[in-house]
Design an enzyme around this catalytic site. Sequence first.
Site, short mmCIF file in Angstrom:
data_model
loop_
_atom_site.label_atom_id
_atom_site.label_comp_id
_atom_site.label_asym_id
_atom_site.label_seq_id
_atom_site.Cartn_x
_atom_site.Cartn_y
_atom_site.Cartn_z
N ARG A 1 37.82 40.04 43.41
CA ARG A 1 38.88 40.90 42.87
C ARG A 1 39.32 41.86 43.96
O ARG A 1 38.49 42.40 44.71
CB ARG A 1 38.38 41.70 41.66
N GLU B 1 48.62 42.72 42.36
CA GLU B 1 48.92 41.30 42.15
C GLU B 1 49.87 41.18 40.97
O GLU B 1 49.65 41.87 39.96
CB GLU B 1 47.65 40.50 41.86
N HIS C 1 45.63 34.46 45.15
CA HIS C 1 44.69 34.40 44.01
C HIS C 1 44.65 33.00 43.39
O HIS C 1 44.99 32.80 42.22
CB HIS C 1 45.05 35.45 42.95
#
Length: 319
Positions: A239, A268, A286
């Site tokens: 993360r 994000e 991601h």
Amino acid sequence: MGKPVIWITRQLSDATLNRARRDYEVIWDPADAPGSAEDIIAMSARVDGMIPCHSEHFSADVVAQLDPRLKIIANHSVGVDHCDLPSLKARGIVVTNTPGVLSDATAELALMLMLGAARHAVAGDQLVRSGQWQSWSPAMLVGKQLSGARLGIIGMGGVGRAFARKARGLDMEIHYHNRRPLNPEEEAGAAYHADLDDLLAVSDFLSLHCPATPETVGLLNAARLARLPKGCVIVNTARGNLVDEAALLEALTSGHVGAAGLDCFVTEPGGNPAFAAHDNVMMMPHVGSATVATRDAMGFKALDNLDHFFRGETPPDQL
Ligand code: DGY
């Protein structure tokens, strides 16, 4: 009784959507846009369950406004930091995730980022792609060797252990920090460091595999970066908010951190454009778990959890 109604928030794999439609009345929008707080609240009055991704945020405020019809959130993710779990629990809403099935895919991406960062994949690709590769020199794009190097892993859950297994195959020496030491079989020779600072001091390469919790957010800050050996390569497929991005940028600029491979960012989607100034940073948007096999497995796990719930059983991955 009719089929339970579920909302699938994003474009899941075809196999997942087909199975979901067979067993449920599915609401799904092929536009594949992230669900806003308003969407989540409105949809909660129309459905019995949801399959969201980490792109939908169940904050305390959103949870307080959910309609009592919604009974289960079967996440299509292992990470659940987008869900305010205490608020959901207080509302009696069941929450599940998809542990295990994405470990290999995420570890493979971490491996790609580690190798890419260590061996100047971004700069090399740019050189050839742009037609600017006009000479060759033994001094060109000299990188950092993995074999024999010490790899520090923070978080030895499913992904951390899968990554350790793969890195062992590259002859790396594995060190780790975890809330508890693994048993000797799981450890497979890896050295446990109860103190995170001790792990950092021996990490020629460092890879993050812990969840984002109030205890781990901002974990890799300026003080901890300073403890790493000079030239350390950092990989983050967990993360973005585990890392203080301003501190990492400073460490990259000073050369204290040699390179980084990042699949996750504080912001994000979008990422942090400041990293683009560093061609020793390899970045991905991601997509750690984005393989065909893993997308199917994640979707099926989310559906398995729903199936158990609607049969009146405890879902296997209930949190
Ligand atoms: C996860 O499963 O947590 C991945 O980050 C994708 O959402």
